[in-house]
Design an enzyme around this catalytic site. Structure first.
Site, PDB file in Angstrom:
ATOM      1  N   CYS A   1      11.689  12.786 -50.286  1.00 24.77           N
ATOM      2  CA  CYS A   1      11.334  13.879 -49.372  1.00 24.77           C
ATOM      3  C   CYS A   1      11.412  13.424 -47.905  1.00 24.77           C
ATOM      4  O   CYS A   1      12.490  13.101 -47.425  1.00 24.77           O
ATOM      5  CB  CYS A   1       9.974  14.459 -49.733  1.00 24.77           C
ATOM      6  SG  CYS A   1       9.726  16.115 -49.013  1.00 24.77           S
TER       7      CYS A   1
ATOM      8  N   HIS B   1      10.913  16.641 -55.012  1.00 23.40           N
ATOM      9  CA  HIS B   1       9.781  15.920 -55.606  1.00 23.40           C
ATOM     10  C   HIS B   1       9.841  15.969 -57.128  1.00 23.40           C
ATOM     11  O   HIS B   1       9.005  16.604 -57.781  1.00 23.40           O
ATOM     12  CB  HIS B   1       8.462  16.539 -55.137  1.00 23.40           C
ATOM     13  CG  HIS B   1       8.091  16.203 -53.733  1.00 23.40           C
ATOM     14  ND1 HIS B   1       7.583  14.972 -53.363  1.00 23.40           N
ATOM     15  CD2 HIS B   1       8.154  16.951 -52.604  1.00 23.40           C
ATOM     16  CE1 HIS B   1       7.334  14.976 -52.052  1.00 23.40           C
ATOM     17  NE2 HIS B   1       7.670  16.151 -51.572  1.00 23.40           N
TER      18      HIS B   1
ATOM     19  N   GLU C   1       8.884  13.785 -58.982  1.00 32.37           N
ATOM     20  CA  GLU C   1       7.689  13.106 -59.486  1.00 32.37           C
ATOM     21  C   GLU C   1       6.483  14.029 -59.588  1.00 32.37           C
ATOM     22  O   GLU C   1       5.460  13.659 -60.196  1.00 32.37           O
ATOM     23  CB  GLU C   1       7.342  11.913 -58.581  1.00 32.37           C
ATOM     24  CG  GLU C   1       6.591  12.233 -57.298  1.00 32.37           C
ATOM     25  CD  GLU C   1       7.446  12.795 -56.176  1.00 32.37           C
ATOM     26  OE1 GLU C   1       6.917  13.048 -55.075  1.00 32.37           O
ATOM     27  OE2 GLU C   1       8.667  12.991 -56.396  1.00 32.37           O
TER      28      GLU C   1
END
Length: 302
Positions: free
Chosen positions: A142, A235, A237
């Site tokens: 990011c 993102h 994750e």
């Protein structure tokens, strides 16, 4: 194989409850295996949540991984206790003489600021310059990806008319690249940001390759042609509920914010979001660890 983390790290209980294999450092030392040393520069405000998200993915491969967390010395985190930082984190001065197999630089809630206006920008530049000679492979996430594109490749960012928040459809642009092995031609991933980078500048840059992109969210996964730097603008994750938490937080602040796109079932924020990106998150991290860290790192650094 497990990830090696301190016994007392709060994320340990979260991971063990999810049946993620973790190992404490004492047990790992008894094994005659060369573990990978991964350094995570965690710039996210809610550090414990980010720790669990990243460790969940790093811990699901056949490789043994030693994890160290890094925080900036020039910025004081307000959303984590000082004792947590002192117990589980280190600063750049304590690692600058080490060689690191892989490093992750996370996102940060400073994307609407000019890079030079961020109070730890000079420190981050020093870390990124150090990494060129001392880290085998870098994974930037990011704002960390935007910082890498700006610092290493001269590509700046621009502010979007409204926040890019939601789950977006992506296309694989470079299916033969090792990082994309196992990826579906079309896959979904979360984004949460107010700024973007010019996809045309990335495609025109002779040191970069665009690996995956979205018609709605733009450039998503970019790699330097020397394969040392991987930039991910979204993102993968994130947990299933992370965007919901961010949305509720922004509403509580009184911000004029749209509901995350393609996220809540039936666009109803009372419905529980589904995780539609989990498998590709695991693929990204396992491919990175295997092809760009493990297979490229010397057994003994010279």
């Amino acid at each position: 194989m497990p990830i090696n983390i301190p016994k007392e790290l709060p994320a340990r209980e979260v991971l063990e409850n999810e049946n993620i294999f973790v190992m404490d450092v004492d047990r790992a030392r008894s094994q005659d295996i060369r573990p990978l040393n991964i350094l995570i520069l965690n710039l996210m405000p809610e550090k414990e949540k980010t720790e669990a998200q990243l460790l969940r993915l790093l811990g699901n491969t056949p490789l043994q991984v030693n994890i160290s967390f890094l925080h900036t010395a020039t910025h004081e985190s307000r959303n984590v206790s000082k004792s947590h930082l002192e117990q589980f984190y280190t600063t750049f001065e304590q690692v600058r003489d080490k060689r690191i197999d892989g490093m992750i630089i996370t996102g940060a809630p400073v994307e609407r600021m000019d890079f030079e206006g961020v109070n730890y920008w000079d420190e981050l530049k020093e870390i990124m310059d150090w990494a060129k000679a001392n880290v085998t492979s870098m994974l930037h996430i990011c704002w960390g990806a935007q910082a890498a594109l700006y610092h290493y490749f001269g590509i700046g960012k621009f502010e979007l008319p409204k926040k890019c928040s939601g789950i977006y459809r992506h296309t694989v642009n470079a299916p033969t690249v090792k990082l994309m092995r196992g990826f579906d031609d079309i896959f979904y991933a979360p984004h949460s940001r107010y700024t973007d980078v010019d996809i045309n500048k990335i495609e025109a840059h002779n040191e970069l390759e665009l690996l995956a992109s979205s018609e709605e969210a733009g450039a998503f996964m970019i790699m330097s042609k020397d394969e040392r730097h991987i930039m991910v603008t979204g993102h993968l994750e994130y947990d299933a509920h992370t965007l919901a938490e961010e949305y509720e937080r922004d509403l509580a602040k009184g911000l004029d914010i749209d509901m995350p796109e393609n996220y809540f079932p039936d666009n109803n924020p009372t419905n529980k979001p589904l995780n539609r990106w989990r498998s590709h998150a695991h693929l990204l991290f396992s491919n990175w660890l295997n092809y760009y860290v493990y297979q490229e790192t010397p057994y003994e650094w010279k």
